[in-house]
Motif scaffolding. Structure first.
Motif, PDB file in Angstrom:
ATOM      1  N   MET A   1      46.224  68.529   2.258  1.00 59.33           N
ATOM      2  CA  MET A   1      45.433  69.762   2.257  1.00 59.33           C
ATOM      3  C   MET A   1      44.406  69.700   1.139  1.00 59.33           C
ATOM      4  O   MET A   1      44.453  70.457   0.176  1.00 59.33           O
ATOM      5  N   ARG A   2      43.484  68.763   1.232  1.00 54.43           N
ATOM      6  CA  ARG A   2      42.402  68.648   0.241  1.00 54.43           C
ATOM      7  C   ARG A   2      41.432  69.800   0.454  1.00 54.43           C
ATOM      8  O   ARG A   2      40.838  69.933   1.519  1.00 54.43           O
TER       9      ARG A   2
ATOM     10  N   ASP B   1      53.385  65.631  -2.823  1.00 52.88           N
ATOM     11  CA  ASP B   1      52.042  65.146  -2.505  1.00 52.88           C
ATOM     12  C   ASP B   1      51.838  63.787  -3.156  1.00 52.88           C
ATOM     13  O   ASP B   1      52.337  63.534  -4.259  1.00 52.88           O
ATOM     14  N   ASP B   2      51.109  62.902  -2.478  1.00 50.50           N
ATOM     15  CA  ASP B   2      50.758  61.616  -3.067  1.00 50.50           C
ATOM     16  C   ASP B   2      49.342  61.205  -2.668  1.00 50.50           C
ATOM     17  O   ASP B   2      49.023  60.025  -2.537  1.00 50.50           O
TER      18      ASP B   2
ATOM     19  N   ASN C   1      56.983  73.111   2.302  1.00 49.43           N
ATOM     20  CA  ASN C   1      56.597  72.176   3.353  1.00 49.43           C
ATOM     21  C   ASN C   1      56.052  70.885   2.747  1.00 49.43           C
ATOM     22  O   ASN C   1      54.867  70.560   2.883  1.00 49.43           O
ATOM     23  N   PRO C   2      56.911  70.129   2.079  1.00 50.65           N
ATOM     24  CA  PRO C   2      56.430  68.931   1.389  1.00 50.65           C
ATOM     25  C   PRO C   2      55.975  67.816   2.303  1.00 50.65           C
ATOM     26  O   PRO C   2      55.329  66.875   1.845  1.00 50.65           O
TER      27      PRO C   2
ATOM     28  N   ASP D   1      52.529  78.361  -3.506  1.00 51.88           N
ATOM     29  CA  ASP D   1      51.508  77.336  -3.331  1.00 51.88           C
ATOM     30  C   ASP D   1      51.266  76.621  -4.655  1.00 51.88           C
ATOM     31  O   ASP D   1      51.272  77.245  -5.726  1.00 51.88           O
ATOM     32  N   VAL D   2      51.047  75.323  -4.560  1.00 54.20           N
ATOM     33  CA  VAL D   2      50.762  74.502  -5.736  1.00 54.20           C
ATOM     34  C   VAL D   2      49.344  73.970  -5.621  1.00 54.20           C
ATOM     35  O   VAL D   2      48.953  73.411  -4.588  1.00 54.20           O
TER      36      VAL D   2
END
Length: 382
Positions: A238-239, A201-202, A232-233, A216-217
């Protein structure tokens, strides 16, 4: 050097909890010479079936052997700057944890990775009480937190969270924070070239900590909370919690809970909040009396069938005290209540929950910055 302290002091707390006996905790200091206590991890280091405590302190990484809590340094003076994080998990199923660490803590340098941040895998010696060999992996500047995350494919990934996006200043800039996944090789773990990585994520420009559950992270940052699937990077942003839908001023610590998300807001903040009802993300402030809230955990310590929240802060609160507080409720629709686990003896930098003695109850393990201590709070609740 062995700095173990065997002092066990009773700290019994009494309050009404439906269907549960009164909670009782015993406080045991196992190290009274901690420099900072940046980060904690729990896992079986020596393969004896008992979870040990691992600590990232200012100049060394150590583990403390269960049950006597003798300290064994793993790596000393890894970089010229402070250590900052540690991750431990048995990722290959041999009954002993694999360990990764973060160092070169330099949050003011966001551009040059040679001057800020590091990620090292520690190669285990035959005798884990001896020095471990650090293998440096790819990293971004301002590395802050890391953990091994187990995905639905039963494989672990090392997820590393920097504090800032590359080149950003004061949490602002063109680049989001590269939350990076490292993939352990099938063999040749001591060869950095065999380790591969990608960005999970970025989307956030300043972050502080994250949690994982079932692959999930959950990432907390200045712009809210993002949830990602480590398998699924490349999926879209997904905010799930933003200032617009919740009123948050940014998130420092964040944790999954049973039916809720817990957070400390803002970064190093004064508020402990919970978010419930994913369709609306109803935000409830449990307390606004923290000062430098810096440690958070969720788990069922009291046998209520749902998670309680354990929160620690490291600077004196409005009453002039540091400590740890546990928030609980008797049912999902019941009001939250709380009690002090530690009253002014723990300037909490980090804390973890684990069943250290195999009695089926979660104990609390905490490291203190100003108080210079590493403490177990044994869960003696009936």
């Amino acid at each position: 050097m062995n700095r173990v302290c065997s002092t066990i002091l009773p700290c019994c707390f009494v309050f009404a909890v439906a269907t549960a006996a009164e909670p009782k905790f015993e406080r045991q200091v196992i190290d009274d010479a901690v420099e900072v206590g940046y980060g904690l991890a729990i896992g079986d280091v020596d393969g004896d079936g008992k979870p040990d405590i691992l600590l990232a302190d200012k100049r060394h990484f150590s583990w403390y052997k269960n049950p006597g809590w003798e300290e064994f340094p793993m790596v000393k003076n890894l970089t010229l700057r402070d250590n900052v994080s540690i991750a431990a998990a048995d990722i290959n199923g041999d009954g002993q944890v694999e360990v990764a660490v973060g160092a070169r803590w330099n949050p003011g340098e966001t551009a040059e990775k040679a001057k800020s941040g590091s990620v090292h895998y520690l190669v285990r010696p035959k005798d884990p009480t001896q020095a471990w060999k650090p293998i440096e992996l790819n990293h971004d500047p301002t590395v802050h937190r890391m953990r091994w995350v187990k995905a639905d494919d039963n494989q672990y990934r090392l997820v590393v969270l920097p504090l800032h996006g590359i080149g950003n200043k004061n949490g602002e800039g063109e680049n989001g924070v590269n939350v990076r996944i490292h993939f352990a090789p099938l063999n040749q773990w001591d060869d950095p070239a065999e380790w591969k990585d990608t960005v999970l994520d970025d989307s956030l420009h300043k972050t502080h900590n994250f949690d994982d559950r079932d692959g999930d992270v959950l990432i907390g940052g200045a712009e809210g909370v993002v949830k990602r699937d480590v398998l699924n990077p490349r999926e879209k942003d997904m905010r799930i919690i933003t200032p617009e839908n919740s009123g948050t001023e940014g998130v420092g610590e964040v944790r999954f809970g049973s039916g809720f998300i817990a957070a400390i807001e803002p970064m190093h903040g004064n508020q402990l909040v919970v978010y419930e009802n994913p369709r609306e993300w109803v935000r409830t402030v449990l307390t606004d009396q923290l000062n430098q809230g810096h440690a958070l955990a969720t788990g069922d310590l009291l046998g209520l069938g749902s998670d309680q929240i354990v929160v620690g802060w490291r600077n004196p609160d409005p009453e002039g005290k540091v400590g740890i507080r546990i928030f609980h409720r008797a049912a999902v629709d019941a009001p939250w209540k709380s009690f002090l686990l530690d009253d002014n003896q723990m300037a909490t930098e980090d804390l973890k929950l684990a069943d250290l003695d195999g009695d089926g109850k979660l104990d609390v393990i905490a490291a203190g910055r100003a108080t210079k201590n590493l403490v177990i709070y044994w869960n003696r609740s009936e």
